[in-house]
Design a protein around this motif. Structure first.
Motif, PDB file in Angstrom:
ATOM      1  N   ALA A   1       4.731  -5.065   5.495  1.00 13.81           N
ATOM      2  CA  ALA A   1       3.296  -5.190   5.237  1.00 13.81           C
ATOM      3  C   ALA A   1       2.531  -4.531   6.366  1.00 13.81           C
ATOM      4  N   CYS A   2       1.241  -4.317   6.126  1.00 15.00           N
ATOM      5  CA  CYS A   2       0.380  -3.796   7.187  1.00 15.00           C
ATOM      6  C   CYS A   2      -1.013  -4.380   7.009  1.00 15.00           C
TER       7      CYS A   2
ATOM      8  N   CYS B   1       3.117   1.660   3.182  1.00 18.42           N
ATOM      9  CA  CYS B   1       4.229   0.711   3.276  1.00 18.42           C
ATOM     10  C   CYS B   1       5.287   1.052   2.229  1.00 18.42           C
TER      11      CYS B   1
ATOM     12  N   CYS C   1       0.856  -1.181   0.000  1.00 13.20           N
ATOM     13  CA  CYS C   1       0.000   0.000   0.000  1.00 13.20           C
ATOM     14  C   CYS C   1       0.899   1.241   0.000  1.00 13.20           C
TER      15      CYS C   1
ATOM     16  N   CYS D   1      -2.442  -3.982   3.428  1.00 12.55           N
ATOM     17  CA  CYS D   1      -1.917  -4.636   2.234  1.00 12.55           C
ATOM     18  C   CYS D   1      -1.356  -6.041   2.459  1.00 12.55           C
TER      19      CYS D   1
END
Ligand code: ZN
Ligand code: ZN
Ligand code: FE
Length: 765
Positions: A183-184, A165, A162, A187
């Motif tokens: 990552a988060c 990120c 995303c 995403c």
């Protein structure tokens, strides 16, 4: 006056310098010291060019060597002066690659303190995100499909970043600059909870459902870093027993995981060194002394004084174990498999194989590319000793004391790890397992291909065991034929000796004494060796002493039933099978007759000189264990009994090259008759083996002048025996070499095979 003229340096750094935040570190150092120039990844390390005044250049070089990022390992820095260029700033350049070169790949790293803080910080946008990671931590080896280590070549490829990120990933000053698995919640991968093979919840609800499963004493399959674990409440005896029943793991100890050190301290003693090992970024399972009043069920590790604990190593583990009233503070975290099978790591396979074992699944959609088991370690004499070198350690290369050709070494049958070498590195594989079934063999072949591809190795020499029936031998011999690569077959105990020398970075072929004690290894005379005193080095060995041969009535059956071995030894020494002896009482009259005739007719009763089997026989004879459910059990329980205050010892006799144990058994029988405690008998036997080691070393020393002994083989995992022997030898001016980088058990065999093959090549030339 400082010299303000501009000079320039070209620098090349080799080691673990990619995927560990090395370029941002260099960037920041350059900016701090007002330097211009560039940094760039190459196929075999990192290239740097810096321009600035000479004081700043010096400061830069100092910081570069003294404070590299936590995960980096610098093996070599070369610098040369060059012509200054008109750089206006310092930049990070695109990677350059040369297909024949290679760079070491980082092992998987436990969650770092910064990510852990963010995980539990409500203000952070990755608050409670189970896959938080950064350049200093997270999955590496288990998600890498190919090199260079870039996101498209990992199992994170299917998760496009995303914008948030991406911004962190692209910012050289960010902790997540080029962190490939970054990552988060928006995403990245996410959690699922499954019952009856159906997803019933996701994300935070999945976690809550998983915790409820554990809270009520059920078994949960949890997807981890290198495979699935089976988890249950460690304090719940019923849950622990049920897990044993389902997994068909009768008595072999279960590994445990606790949220933090305070919890572990309630159950076990932790020394400073053990604390360090528990908290290390490799996060191995550490064998710890159980406290006398430890309230955890005996079923976790029957007959043992130790418990194997590890700390959480992924963010998911931290969330799973988060303290809460009524929630278990320690979990069993055992490998997700039926006993003897390889650990499950692919989702569909795990679902198939583990469904009969687990009540529910906590899983996620980040694929594991290669299965890697947990590592196991303990502290001996204040320093860490590995029992299994796998997750967190592999494929970190072992530096070699001299340059090697490209070699593939196949390893042993049990506890297999293979080794590949090139230049001054040995790539010692993760734990493959016992190469006794098709599943494990397949896993072995895949891992060999993967390693050869990752590290760009095309073996010009192969090495394997002498045993014609080992699957690893067959694999190697057929590869030798098909690919026309020369092969060296190496005797098992010679490989142990060589591995121990290499583990101690010996570059010379100067001979040492090898005290090689293990369970089994194919001898050059076709018998099973294992109580071997060798003199030699990389290029050869002599068998100076060995245990007197005894029979294993029933072959493998005897290995599983120490009582059979005890009977065979009694028989061979002419002692009666008296009715009150434990191994005699263990069998019916009929069975005793069958065993007796087996021994007399010598049908399926192979000869052995195994020290491991001798320990088994003693364990049986004094009534500790007649039948085992995992390798080493009888000897482990014998060791657990030792009375440390006992000073007396039994005696082995040396008859030429034979180590005669007749007197030892006579002495044990007489102590049994005198009702001496099993603790003291066990101690006297351990003392006897230690004194035997001293005697043989002194004898060889007198004859040859050799003053160094190398201790290798699974028997040396007996810390009591090791401590007694090492102390005696050192008192008599004999230097003791033991294993540090790889375990003393058969895990080290491939390393020994590799160095023997390397020396073989260099002799040929
Ligand atoms: Zn981190
Ligand atoms: Zn994101
Ligand atoms: Fe061995």
């Amino acid at each position: 006056m400082p010299d303000k003229r501009i000079s320039a340096l070209g620098i090349h750094v080799r080691g673990i310098v990619q995927g560990v935040g090395f370029r941002p570190f260099v960037y920041q150092l350059a900016v701090k010291n007002n330097l211009t120039g560039w940094v760039c990844n190459t196929s075999d390390g990192v290239d740097i060019e810096i321009n600035g005044d000479s004081t700043s250049l010096e400061l830069f070089l100092n910081d570069l060597t003294s404070s590299p990022p936590p995960l980096a390992r610098i093996d070599e820095i070369k610098s040369h002066s060059t012509h200054p260029n008109a750089y206006t700033q310092f930049t990070i350049l695109e990677s350059r690659s040369d297909p024949s070169n290679f760079i070491p790949i980082s092992p998987d790293i436990s969650i770092c303190p910064d990510c852990l803080r963010e995980l539990f910080d409500p203000a952070n946008h990755r608050y409670r995100y189970p896959f938080i990671n950064c350049t200093n931590c997270g999955p590496r080896f288990t998600i890498i499909k190919n090199i260079p280590y870039d996101r498209p070549f990992t199992t994170m490829a299917e998760f496009p970043m995303c914008p948030d990120c991406r911004a962190e990933y692209d910012n050289p000053l960010d902790r997540r600059f080029h962190a490939q698995p970054v990552a988060c919640k928006t995403c990245g991968p996410s959690l699922s909870f499954l019952e009856n093979k159906k997803i019933t919840s996701s994300h935070e609800e999945a976690l809550a459902a998983a915790r409820s499963t554990l809270r009520v004493g059920k078994v949960l399959a949890v997807k981890g870093l290198g495979g699935y674990h089976l988890a249950c409440d460690a304090s719940n005896t019923d849950a622990v027993r049920e897990l044993r029943r389902r997994k068909r793991r009768v008595e072999k100890p279960f590994a445990l995981m606790a949220f933090d050190l305070d919890v572990i301290r309630r159950y076990c003693h932790i020394s400073d060194q053990e604390q360090e090992l528990l908290k290390s970024r490799q996060r191995p399972i550490v064998l710890l002394q159980r406290l006398p009043d430890c309230p955890l069920p005996e079923d976790l590790a029957p007959g043992q004084k130790t418990l194997g604990f590890m700390l959480p190593y992924t963010p998911l583990h931290y969330l799973l174990l988060e303290p809460e009233a009524g929630f278990p503070d320690a979990l069993v975290m055992t490998s997700g498999n039926l006993s003897e099978e390889p650990i499950a790591y692919q989702d569909t396979d795990a679902m198939e194989r583990l469904s009969p074992l687990a009540d529910a699944f906590l899983t996620h959609n980040r694929d594991i590319h290669i299965r890697v088991d947990d590592s196991v370690a303990r502290v001996v004499h204040k320093s860490p000793v590995l029992i299994r070198r796998s997750r967190g350690y592999a494929p970190d290369p072992l530096p070699l004391p001299f340059s090697f050709p490209q070699i593939f070494a196949a390893g042993a049958e049990l506890k297999n790890h293979f080794t590949l070498t090139r230049d001054s590195y040995a790539f010692h594989s993760h734990f493959i397992g016992d190469l006794e079934n098709y599943e494990t063999l397949k896993s072995y072949e895949q891992a060999v291909d993967h390693f050869e591809n990752l590290f760009r190795i095309q073996p010009e020499m192969l090495a394997c065991d002498l045993h014609p029936d080992y699957l690893s031998t067959r694999y190697t011999l057929s590869r030798s034929r098909e690919q026309n690569i020369p092969v060296v077959q190496v005797q098992h105990h010679h490989a142990h000796l060589a591995a121990c020398l290499l583990d101690n970075s010996r570059a010379t072929d100067e001979p040492v004494i090898g005290l090689i004690f293990d369970g089994t290894g194919y001898g050059t005379d076709g018998t099973i060796w294992g109580g071997e005193v060798l003199a030699g080095g990389y290029t050869g060995y002599q068998r100076r002493f060995h245990l007197a041969e005894f029979r294993l009535p029933g072959g493998d059956k005897a290995v599983r039933t120490p009582a059979r071995i005890a009977l065979a030894i009694l028989q061979s020494h002419g002692f009666d099978w008296q009715k009150d002896l434990s191994p005699v009482r263990y069998f019916s009259e009929n069975e005793l007759e069958v065993i007796r005739s087996q021994i007399l007719s010598r049908i399926n009763t192979p000869l052995t000189t195994s020290m491991g089997r001798l320990f088994d026989a003693v364990s049986s004879l004094i009534g500790i264990r007649q039948q085992i459910t995992y390798e080493g059990q009888a000897a482990i329980e014998l060791e657990a009994l030792v009375d440390p205050s006992e000073k007396e010892s039994y005696t082995f006799d040396l008859d030429g090259t034979i180590i005669n144990h007749q007197k030892v058994f006579a002495q044990i029988l007489s102590d049994l008759e005198g009702n001496l405690s099993t603790s003291r008998i066990s101690a006297r036997f351990h003392n006897a083996v230690a004194h035997l080691c001293l005697d043989v070393c002194l004898s060889i020393k007198e004859e040859t002048g050799i003053k160094t002994a190398a201790l290798s083989g699974g028997v040396w995992q007996n810390t009591c025996l090791y401590n007694k022997t090492a102390e005696l030898l050192r008192q008599h001016d004999i230097a003791v070499l033991t294993h540090h980088k790889v375990p003393a058990n058969d895990a080290c065999i491939s390393l020994g095979q590799a160095v023997i093959a390397a020396r073989f090549v260099s002799k040929e030339v």
